[in-house]
Design a protein around this motif. Structure first.
Motif, PDB file in Angstrom:
ATOM      1  N   ASP A 140      46.358  67.297  15.072  1.00  0.00           N
ATOM      2  CA  ASP A 140      45.473  66.390  14.348  1.00  0.00           C
ATOM      3  C   ASP A 140      44.019  66.830  14.416  1.00  0.00           C
ATOM      4  O   ASP A 140      43.097  66.045  14.160  1.00  0.00           O
ATOM      5  CB  ASP A 140      45.597  64.971  14.900  1.00  0.00           C
ATOM      6  CG  ASP A 140      45.309  64.917  16.403  1.00  0.00           C
ATOM      7  OD1 ASP A 140      45.030  65.991  16.981  1.00  0.00           O
ATOM      8  OD2 ASP A 140      45.387  63.818  16.967  1.00  0.00           O
ATOM      9  N   THR A 160      43.184  67.388   9.717  1.00  0.00           N
ATOM     10  CA  THR A 160      42.513  66.098   9.786  1.00  0.00           C
ATOM     11  C   THR A 160      43.159  65.138   8.801  1.00  0.00           C
ATOM     12  O   THR A 160      43.791  65.559   7.823  1.00  0.00           O
ATOM     13  CB  THR A 160      41.022  66.252   9.448  1.00  0.00           C
ATOM     14  OG1 THR A 160      40.908  66.764   8.116  1.00  0.00           O
ATOM     15  CG2 THR A 160      40.340  67.217  10.419  1.00  0.00           C
ATOM     16  N   ARG A 217      45.174  66.057   5.218  1.00  0.00           N
ATOM     17  CA  ARG A 217      46.634  65.921   5.145  1.00  0.00           C
ATOM     18  C   ARG A 217      47.113  65.132   3.925  1.00  0.00           C
ATOM     19  O   ARG A 217      48.242  65.276   3.498  1.00  0.00           O
ATOM     20  CB  ARG A 217      47.161  65.247   6.415  1.00  0.00           C
ATOM     21  CG  ARG A 217      47.110  66.151   7.642  1.00  0.00           C
ATOM     22  CD  ARG A 217      48.044  65.646   8.713  1.00  0.00           C
ATOM     23  NE  ARG A 217      47.706  64.306   9.126  1.00  0.00           N
ATOM     24  CZ  ARG A 217      46.949  64.000  10.176  1.00  0.00           C
ATOM     25  NH1 ARG A 217      46.429  64.982  10.906  1.00  0.00           N
ATOM     26  NH2 ARG A 217      46.691  62.749  10.511  1.00  0.00           N
TER      27      ARG A 217
END
Length: 366
Positions: free
Chosen positions: A220, A225, A229
Motif C-alpha cells: 500500500d 496508493t 489503484r
C-alpha cells in the motif's frame, strides 16, 4: 553546501504479484443510420430464410400429396386389372362352353382370340401390381422411412372437389403467401438496409466513452496508493470522414444498383406468378371438364358391357363385340381414374404456387 552520500539500495514500490481489471464502454450517439441499416439487412436475411423454409415445406407437401394419391391410383388400376381379368376369364369359360356345345356364333378362332386376350391381360395385371408396390415404396421413401418399407394409403379413391375460386383472388393470395414473393420482398428490405448502411459513411460518428479501472497489490506504499489503484474516466469521441477516395460514393452506387436490379426482378416475378396461375387455372378448368366427360363415358361403357355380356350369353352377338366391350370399359375406367389424379395434381400445384392451402375455395362433394 553539505553532501550526504546515499548508499545504493533496492527500493520496493510494488509487490511482484499484481492483478488488474478494467471495463470500457463505448456507446454510439449518432452513426448516420449505420445500425439501422444493419438491422434491416439482418431481419431481411432472416425473413428470406423463413420464406425458403416455407417453400421447402410446401414442396414436401406437394410431393407427398402426389405420391400418396399416385399410390391410390396405382391400387385402383391394379384392382381394375384384376376385375377385368376375372370377367375375361368368365367370358373365356363361356366361350369354351359355347364352342364345345356346337354354337353357330362361336368357333375355335373366337376361343383362341379370347384366350390370347386373357393371357395378355394377365401379364398387364402383373405389371400393375409391380407399379402399385413401387408407388407405395416411393411414398415411404418420401416420408423418410427406410427403403424396405411400404406405406399403403388409407384412401380408397382419389377425391373430387370442384373449384369455385376466382383467378384474380388467386393472384392476390399468391402475392400475400407465395414464398418466392416473400423471399424477394425480404431481399428488397435487406438491400434497402445496405443502402442505408453505406450512406452512413457520409456522416460523422459520435460516441460516448467511459472507463473503470482497478488493480490489486499486496503493498500500500510506493505506486500502490489508493489513488493509483482505482480510477474512472468519461468522455466523448467523434469520427469525421473527410476524404476516402470516393469509396463511400461507389459503395452507395453499388448498393443502389443491386436494389434496382431486384426491383426489376420483382416486376418479372409478379408477371410470372400471374401467368403461372393463369395457366394452372385454365388447366384446372380443362381437367374438371375432362373428369366429368370421362365419368359419363365410364358409366356408358359399364352399361354397354353389361348389355353385351347378357346378349352374348343368349348368343345374340359375336365374341369380338363382348371382348371389345369389356376392354373398352376397362380403358375408360382407367382414363377416368387418371383424369381424377391429373385434376388433383393441378390442385396441388395451385397450392404450391399460391403458398397456402385453398380449402375454402373447393366445395367438397361425395
Amino acid at each position: 553546501l553539505q553532501t550526504f552520500p546515499v548508499p545504493e539500495q533496492n527500493v520496493r514500490i510494488l509487490e511482484r504479484q499484481l492483478y488488474t481489471g478494467s471495463a470500457d464502454l463505448t456507446w454510439l450517439l449518432f452513426d448516420g443510420g449505420m445500425r439501422k441499416g444493419y438491422r434491416q439487412q439482418a431481419q431481411g436475411a432472416i425473413d428470406a430464410a423463413r420464406a425458403e423454409v416455407r417453400r421447402t415445406d410446401l414442396e414436401i407437401t406437394d410431393s407427398v400429396t402426389r405420391l400418396y394419391f399416385g399410390a391410390v391410383l396405382a391400387r385402383q388400376l391394379r384392382q381394375l386389372g384384376d376385375d377385368t381379368l376375372a370377367r375375361m376369364e368368365v367370358t373365356l369359360e363361356l366361350t369354351e362352353s359355347m364352342f364345345k356345345n356346337g354354337s353357330e356364333r362361336v368357333n375355335k378362332t373366337d376361343y383362341l382370340d379370347n384366350q390370347v386376350m386373357v393371357e395378355t391381360i394377365r401379364s398387364m395385371v402383373a405389371l400393375l401390381a409391380k407399379n402399385e408396390a413401387a408407388a407405395e415404396a416411393a411414398l415411404a421413401y418420401t416420408m423418410g422411412l427406410p427403403w424396405n418399407t411400404s406405406v399403403r394409403p388409407s384412401a380408397e379413391e382419389i377425391p373430387f372437389q370442384p373449384f369455385t375460386g376466382d383467378l384474380n383472388e388467386l393472384v392476390a393470395k399468391a402475392y400475400e403467401f407465395n414464398p418466392d414473393w416473400a423471399r424477394l420482398e425480404a431481399g428488397l428490405r435487406a438491400l434497402d438496409g445496405a443502402v442505408t448502411t453505406e450512406r452512413s459513411g457520409y456522416y460523422p460518428k459520435i460516441a460516448f466513452t467511459g472507463q473503470l479501472r482497478r488493480w490489486w497489490n499486496g503493498q500500500d506504499t510506493g505506486l500502490a496508493t489508493p489513488a493509483n489503484r482505482a480510477g474512472w474516466s468519461i468522455g466523448a469521441g467523434a469520427e469525421i470522414p473527410i476524404f476516402n477516395g470516393f469509396l463511400t460514393k461507389n459503395k452507395v452506387a453499388e448498393a443502389i444498383a443491386r436494389l434496382s436490379r431486384l426491383k426489376e426482378e420483382k416486376i418479372l416475378l409478379r408477371e410470372g406468378i400471374g401467368l403461372q396461375l393463369r395457366d394452372l387455372f385454365l388447366s384446372l378448368d380443362a381437367a374438371t371438364k375432362a373428369y366429368q366427360a370421362s365419368s359419363r363415358a365410364m358409366k356408358a361403357a359399364q352399361e354397354n358391357r353389361e348389355l353385351t355380356a347378357r346378349a352374348y350369353q343368349n348368343e345374340l352377338i359375336e365374341t369380338e363385340k363382348v371382348i371389345r366391350a369389356q376392354l373398352f370399359e376397362s380403358f375408360m375406367s382407367a382414363q377416368h381414374f387418371k383424369t381424377r389424379y391429373d385434376l388433383l395434381s393441378v390442385e396441388s400445384s395451385l397450392t404450391l404456387v399460391v403458398g397456402k392451402e385453398m380449402e375454402s375455395r373447393w366445395n367438397a362433394k361425395p
